[in-house]
Write an enzyme that holds these catalytic residues in place. Structure first.
Site, short mmCIF file in Angstrom:
data_model
loop_
_atom_site.label_atom_id
_atom_site.label_comp_id
_atom_site.label_asym_id
_atom_site.label_seq_id
_atom_site.Cartn_x
_atom_site.Cartn_y
_atom_site.Cartn_z
N HIS A 220 0.88 -1.17 0.00
CA HIS A 220 0.00 0.00 0.00
C HIS A 220 0.92 1.23 0.00
O HIS A 220 2.03 1.18 0.51
CB HIS A 220 -0.83 -0.05 1.28
CG HIS A 220 -1.92 0.98 1.39
ND1 HIS A 220 -1.67 2.30 1.70
CD2 HIS A 220 -3.26 0.89 1.24
CE1 HIS A 220 -2.82 2.97 1.75
NE2 HIS A 220 -3.80 2.13 1.47
N ASP B 279 3.32 -4.66 7.90
CA ASP B 279 2.05 -3.95 7.78
C ASP B 279 0.94 -4.99 7.87
O ASP B 279 0.73 -5.77 6.94
CB ASP B 279 2.00 -3.20 6.44
CG ASP B 279 0.66 -2.52 6.21
OD1 ASP B 279 -0.21 -2.59 7.11
OD2 ASP B 279 0.48 -1.93 5.13
N GLN C 209 -4.32 -5.42 6.74
CA GLN C 209 -5.30 -6.31 6.12
C GLN C 209 -5.28 -7.69 6.78
O GLN C 209 -5.95 -8.62 6.31
CB GLN C 209 -5.04 -6.45 4.62
CG GLN C 209 -5.15 -5.14 3.85
CD GLN C 209 -6.57 -4.63 3.75
OE1 GLN C 209 -7.54 -5.36 3.98
NE2 GLN C 209 -6.72 -3.35 3.43
N LYS D 171 -10.50 -0.74 10.18
CA LYS D 171 -10.74 -1.91 9.33
C LYS D 171 -11.15 -3.13 10.15
O LYS D 171 -11.47 -4.18 9.60
CB LYS D 171 -9.48 -2.24 8.51
CG LYS D 171 -9.10 -1.17 7.48
CD LYS D 171 -7.96 -1.65 6.62
CE LYS D 171 -7.22 -0.53 5.93
NZ LYS D 171 -8.01 0.15 4.89
N CYS E 10 -4.70 2.60 -3.68
CA CYS E 10 -3.48 3.07 -3.02
C CYS E 10 -2.35 2.07 -3.18
O CYS E 10 -1.51 1.91 -2.29
CB CYS E 10 -3.71 3.36 -1.54
SG CYS E 10 -4.92 4.65 -1.26
#
Lengths: 420, 150
Positions: free
Chosen positions: A135, A212, A215, A238, A378
């Protein structure tokens, strides 16, 4: 459509009753089919109630003042930190830093390393390694750091199947590498990355690893000790929480050694006009009044997810994703961008539909009450890699149903007829 | 159906058969992008004195942005620069009308079909992409000089 062959599904009838927005009807009575969960999740009543209760009963600034409300607000805020620590299996609650979002978490890591002393300092002799599927929030902070320090930025490329190409790992991660920052799950491709191999390689050359997990944290068990990384970033909104709250987890000894980035109230020990000393982590990295209500809301979201069980959430999404991949194959001219099986795969599925632009796909789906994301998500370098300007992305969550997958498929047939 | 107000048949016709597409010689070139959706256009303007002699472009994007570039080409090529600028301003005003304007058909011709798009805030930028590129390229071609008039 019969869905009796699907196993591992949650009781979505019960779950959906907790999410007021999911009962909305759009465009003259079409039920909302919310398939934009990789962008942000909806919020259960339990989270909304926690936000309201905080503001109605306990609102005060934290870590100061001796009055009842200040003590309650502090207990709630720090209680949310405990919940996060437990949710990600952190060895210590002091390793959990609250930020505004995952972008801020990753920018914080980049700035810690830019201002650090040796051996962590990123300088002109250093190399930074990322991947082509990041991202923008895990690309741009490293570009900024490289530009400001003279460090060299390198990246893993992608295979045609939408996986990381690890074949040149030994050339990418070297004695010069100071930090490797990689996503656990791609927001565009849905790929779940084999970060364990990358972590082992990075450890062998003494490089730090940031992950990261934006997600990943909402969708499966996240165990920072099992990952063996040095930093893990994710965002609250999220995973059923409010916007404005993110998390950076970091190993305690690193947080003790690394310098603060933002200065201000809250992060100090003593201040004179000439200089200051700093509070221990995590407060050293939380300058200013933090997002208190938002942290409390994230704590409520974690309670909600934990009551269901992250393993069960993952099983549900796996079943829905496998079913969606199977049914998307029925749509003529549809090309999935990313892994075409549900193995090592998250619940975000990007695709192109012939030469119909994703913007037009999304608009016609919206008219049927179906919310998807269109564009480059993104992650523009991924689109460039696969030679496409943009994709349509459907992404699922614990409240998504097989019936919503069916609605998407019907909607895509309608899109083809509309532009055919 | 509400969607038909956006996807007028005229717009879909321009999308399927864009007019003037492809890059040809020009006095100035610009590249504009819509960062939220990835639509892109490279656009060239060729002036012949005070007349817009050609608008050529290479673009990728949704039906609205592609049809809009085609309509732009139809409307401004062959016009006096000042007149074309008036059309551009009228189109900008129409797209900013949030569905409250039908547009001046005598001035805007096929472009009044975009009136329905103005109700969709996320799509207004798609319709304006080529027009903003044209405005920018024309300013460059003029080099800061006001256009000559006949």
């Amino acid at each position: 459509m019969t869905h009796s062959h699907l196993t591992g599904l949650l009781d979505t009838d019960a779950i959906r009753k907790d999410f007021p927005v999911l009962s909305r009807q759009l465009h003259d009575g079409k039920p909302l089919v919310y398939l934009d969960n990789a962008a942000t999740s909806q919020k259960p009543r339990q989270v909304l109630d926690a936000l309201n209760a905080y503001y109605e009963q306990h609102n005060a600034n934290v870590h100061r003042g001796v009055h009842v409300l200040a003590e309650e607000a502090t207990a709630l805020y720090e209680g949310a930190r405990d919940k996060v620590a437990s949710f990600i299996n952190a060895p210590s609650r002091n390793e959990v830093i609250f930020t505004k979002n995952a972008s801020e978490s990753l920018n914080l890591v980049a700035n810690m390393l830019g201002w650090a002393e040796e051996p962590y300092r990123v300088d002109a002799d250093s190399e930074i390694v990322i991947t082509e599927m990041e991202h923008h929030s895990n690309i741009v902070p490293w570009q900024l750091l490289a530009q400001r320090t003279g460090a060299k930025l390198k990246w893993f490329s992608l295979t045609d199947e939408g996986r990381l190409d690890l074949s040149n790992m030994d050339e990418l991660i070297t004695e010069k590498t100071k930090i490797v920052s990689v996503t656990l799950v791609s927001n565009l491709l849905g790929t779940v990355n084999p970060v364990d191999a990358i972590v082992r390689k990075a450890q062998s050359v003494g490089a730090l690893v940031a992950i990261d997990a934006s997600q990943a944290a909402p969708h499966a068990v996240l165990d920072v000790q099992a990952l063996e990384a040095d930093f893990v970033a994710f965002t609250g909104h999220k995973m059923l929480g409010p916007t404005g709250i993110g998390v950076l987890w970091g190993r305690q000894e690193l947080l003790e050694d690394l310098p603060p980035f933002l200065g201000g109230g809250e992060m100090i020990e003593t201040v004179t006009m000439g200089s200051s000393t700093y509070a221990p982590a995590p407060h050293k990295f939380e300058a200013g009044t933090p997002p208190i209500a938002q942290a409390v809301g994230l704590g409520a979201a974690i309670d909600y997810l934990s009551a269901i069980g992250m393993d069960k959430v993952a099983a549900h999404e796996h079943a829905i994703t496998a079913y969606a991949i199977e049914r998307l194959a029925e749509v003529p001219d549809l090309r999935i961008i990313g892994p075409r099986t549900a193995v090592d795969r998250g619940a975000a599925i990007s695709f192109t539909l012939g030469d119909i632009h994703p913007h037009d796909v999304g608009q016609v789906l919206d008219e049927q009450g179906i919310a998807v994301r269109v564009g480059h998500h993104c992650a523009r370098p991924v689109c460039l890699r696969y030679g496409i300007p943009a994709t349509t992305r459907a992404s699922f969550y614990l409240y998504s149903t097989p019936g919503e997958v069916d609605a998407l498929i019907d909607g895509l047939h309608h899109v083809r007829n509309f532009f055919g | 159906m509400k969607l038909d107000s956006m996807y007028q048949e005229i717009i879909l016709d321009h999308y399927r058969n864009p007019h003037g597409k492809g890059l040809r010689d020009g006095d100035a070139e610009v590249h504009h992008v819509n960062p939220t959706c990835g639509d892109e256009i490279t656009l060239r303007v060729r002036l012949d004195g005070a007349v817009v002699a050609d608008v050529s472009y290479d673009s990728q994007g949704c039906s609205i942005s592609q049809a809009s570039a085609s309509v732009l080409n139809d409307l401004v090529v062959g016009k006096q620069v000042g007149e074309a600028q008036q059309i551009q301003e009228a189109f900008l005003e129409l797209m900013q009308s949030r569905g409250q304007s039908e547009g001046d058909e005598d001035l805007l011709e096929d472009a009044v079909a975009f009136a329905g798009v103005s109700k969709y805030p996320a799509r207004v930028k798609c319709a304006l992409l080529s027009w903003m590129a044209w405005k920018d390229a024309t300013a460059k071609a003029l080099g800061g000089q006001p256009p000559l008039t006949d």
